[in-house]
Design an enzyme around this catalytic site. Structure first.
Site, PDB file in Angstrom:
ATOM      1  N   SER A  87      12.535  -7.255  -3.784  1.00  0.00           N
ATOM      2  CA  SER A  87      11.657  -7.068  -4.939  1.00  0.00           C
ATOM      3  C   SER A  87      10.399  -6.284  -4.586  1.00  0.00           C
ATOM      4  O   SER A  87       9.817  -5.632  -5.454  1.00  0.00           O
ATOM      5  CB  SER A  87      11.267  -8.419  -5.530  1.00  0.00           C
ATOM      6  OG  SER A  87      12.422  -9.040  -6.036  1.00  0.00           O
ATOM      7  N   ASP A 262      15.551 -13.975 -11.170  1.00  0.00           N
ATOM      8  CA  ASP A 262      15.971 -13.748  -9.778  1.00  0.00           C
ATOM      9  C   ASP A 262      16.193 -15.063  -9.027  1.00  0.00           C
ATOM     10  O   ASP A 262      17.144 -15.193  -8.247  1.00  0.00           O
ATOM     11  CB  ASP A 262      14.880 -12.927  -9.090  1.00  0.00           C
ATOM     12  CG  ASP A 262      15.112 -12.724  -7.606  1.00  0.00           C
ATOM     13  OD1 ASP A 262      16.105 -12.068  -7.257  1.00  0.00           O
ATOM     14  OD2 ASP A 262      14.301 -13.229  -6.800  1.00  0.00           O
ATOM     15  N   HIS A 266      19.466 -16.389  -6.966  1.00  0.00           N
ATOM     16  CA  HIS A 266      19.534 -16.798  -5.555  1.00  0.00           C
ATOM     17  C   HIS A 266      20.225 -18.149  -5.396  1.00  0.00           C
ATOM     18  O   HIS A 266      20.969 -18.360  -4.460  1.00  0.00           O
ATOM     19  CB  HIS A 266      18.121 -16.876  -4.955  1.00  0.00           C
ATOM     20  CG  HIS A 266      17.548 -15.535  -4.621  1.00  0.00           C
ATOM     21  ND1 HIS A 266      17.984 -14.793  -3.556  1.00  0.00           N
ATOM     22  CD2 HIS A 266      16.583 -14.796  -5.217  1.00  0.00           C
ATOM     23  CE1 HIS A 266      17.307 -13.640  -3.511  1.00  0.00           C
ATOM     24  NE2 HIS A 266      16.448 -13.622  -4.514  1.00  0.00           N
ATOM     25  N   ASP A 304      14.316  -4.807 -11.002  1.00  0.00           N
ATOM     26  CA  ASP A 304      14.215  -4.222  -9.659  1.00  0.00           C
ATOM     27  C   ASP A 304      15.584  -4.146  -8.983  1.00  0.00           C
ATOM     28  O   ASP A 304      15.854  -3.277  -8.178  1.00  0.00           O
ATOM     29  CB  ASP A 304      13.215  -5.007  -8.804  1.00  0.00           C
ATOM     30  CG  ASP A 304      13.371  -6.524  -8.942  1.00  0.00           C
ATOM     31  OD1 ASP A 304      14.288  -6.987  -9.661  1.00  0.00           O
ATOM     32  OD2 ASP A 304      12.567  -7.237  -8.325  1.00  0.00           O
ATOM     33  N   HIS A 305      16.490  -5.101  -9.340  1.00  0.00           N
ATOM     34  CA  HIS A 305      17.829  -5.191  -8.741  1.00  0.00           C
ATOM     35  C   HIS A 305      18.570  -6.335  -9.426  1.00  0.00           C
ATOM     36  O   HIS A 305      17.967  -7.101 -10.179  1.00  0.00           O
ATOM     37  CB  HIS A 305      17.738  -5.483  -7.236  1.00  0.00           C
ATOM     38  CG  HIS A 305      16.882  -6.688  -6.956  1.00  0.00           C
ATOM     39  ND1 HIS A 305      17.312  -7.971  -7.188  1.00  0.00           N
ATOM     40  CD2 HIS A 305      15.593  -6.795  -6.533  1.00  0.00           C
ATOM     41  CE1 HIS A 305      16.345  -8.812  -6.895  1.00  0.00           C
ATOM     42  NE2 HIS A 305      15.273  -8.124  -6.505  1.00  0.00           N
TER      43      HIS A 305
HETATM   44 MG    MG Z   1       9.530 -10.711  -8.660  1.00  0.00          MG
HETATM   45 ZN    ZN Z   2      15.230 -12.010  -5.162  1.00  0.00          ZN
END
Ligand code: MG
Ligand code: ZN
Length: 370
Positions: A87, A262, A266, A304-305
């Site tokens: 990130s 995110d 994870h 971001d991904h």
């Molecule tokens: Mg972040």
């Molecule tokens: Zn992450």
């Protein structure tokens, strides 16, 4: 003959001088000036790939605010030296326009500080703000105002916040300001005297002193999950930031992060992802409502991904998705292409296929070079 020539020259010069004034209404420069005054809201759903969006849409039907945005692009997100970004490098690509090493905040691949788009527009008189559900010193928000070689330097990032001149910041991270190895309490320091500061975790984000900059630190580190009591923090903070930033004559640049999409990736928790993405989408709804009324606000949503390698493999029932995560743990990001959604003036600039650094260069072209 000589007299005639000089009269002609005088008339010609007068015409050339008056021309821009007489043609003022159609002056192309005038339009350019309006462009400079565009407000921009950049929303980043950390770890928000297409499957995360898809899972949330399957749960909630087509009612997501994301579907209100018609201009769509795709970005590749690889970092300077890795096909899979973290990130820090991901947000730094957006903020400074350089690919850099994973872990780097606001510095290029040689470790050199580069001014961020927020710092750039600040110099043009813009108001700037960040709203996130992580600590405000976390990789994504930090990349817009700090310059450090590693994302783990939270206390140094908090120190750099003092110099950032951000007009509005709301998120977590209180401990990095008051419970520090150097013993300083940054909230009591002179550099923050121009801020109205609220670190009461139970009160909602509310601007009380309009004439000061605003700092809301609503958790020691990241905020609670939306399913564990965060309630409407994000939508509310976004509304307050928009009202506050729009109350002056200057235009603004606001970065909003749905930080925990995110974190659900994870830990491979589909309900964590869906609830965080829905929360992020509600905040987006507020931004689009504002932009609709305001008419001079560009809204961009991206990530971001992707995180978790999530695939939806069946949806017999909306409430009981069949899905698969291909990767878990701290290194669970993937190289999946990421969508960019844009709405408002200049939104078509963000269509097509480009690198994550293109977010910076397109913003720079729209806000600074025009
Ligand atoms: Mg972040
Ligand atoms: Zn992450």
């Amino acid at each position: 003959m000589k007299l005639k020539t000089s009269w002609y020259l005088t008339l010609r010069m007068l015409f050339l001088l008056l021309c821009p004034v007489l043609m003022g209404q159609n002056d192309p420069n005038k339009k350019e000036k309006n462009k400079e005054h565009l407000n921009v809201i950049l929303l980043i759903g950390d770890g928000m790939g297409l499957s995360q969006i898809n899972a949330t849409m399957l749960r909630f039907g087509d009612s997501l605010n994301l579907t209100r945005m018609k201009d769509i692009g795709l970005i590749r997100t690889d970092s300077y030296n890795k096909p899979i970004t973290d990130s820090a490098a991901g947000a730094t690509a957006f903020s400074i326009g350089y690919k850099t090493y994973n872990g780097s905040i606001g510095v290029d691949s040689k470790g050199k500080s580069r001014t961020t788009i927020m710092e750039d527009v600040k110099k043009l008189g813009y108001k700037t703000g960040i709203v996130c559900t992580s600590s405000i010193t976390h990789a994504t928000p930090a990349s817009f105002y700090a310059h450090v070689k590693h994302r783990s330097f939270h206390e140094e990032i908090a120190l750099q916040f003092l110099e950032s001149e951000l007009d509005f910041a709301a998120g977590g991270g209180l401990k990095f300001f008051i419970d520090r190895k150097d013993g300083r309490n940054l909230l009591k320091e002179n550099a923050l005297s121009k801020y109205s500061i609220s670190s009461n975790f139970t009160e909602p984000v509310r601007v009380i002193q309009d004439d000061k900059k605003q700092l809301f630190l609503k958790a020691n580190d990241g905020l609670p999950k939306v399913t564990q009591g965060r309630a409407n923090f994000l939508s509310n903070a976004v509304n307050e930031s928009l009202r506050f930033l729009n109350s002056s004559d200057e235009p603004f640049l606001l970065m909003v992060e749905g930080s925990q999409i995110d974190w659900g990736g994870h830990s491979n928790e589909i309900e964590y992802i869906i609830s965080e993405l829905k929360d992020f989408d509600e905040a987006l709804g507020n931004c689009l409502d504002f932009a609709e009324k305001n008419g001079n606000t560009l809204v961009i949503v991206t990530a971001d991904h992707e995180t978790g390698g999530l695939t939806i493999i069946g949806s017999k029932y909306y409430m009981n998705l069949e899905y698969n995560f291909s990767i878990s743990g701290s290194g669970a990001h993937t190289a999946a292409l990421i969508p960019v959604f844009a709405y408002g003036p200049q939104s078509s600039t963000f269509t097509g296929f480009y690198d994550n650094t293109g977010i910076y260069s397109k913003l720079r072209t729209i806000l600074i070079e025009n």
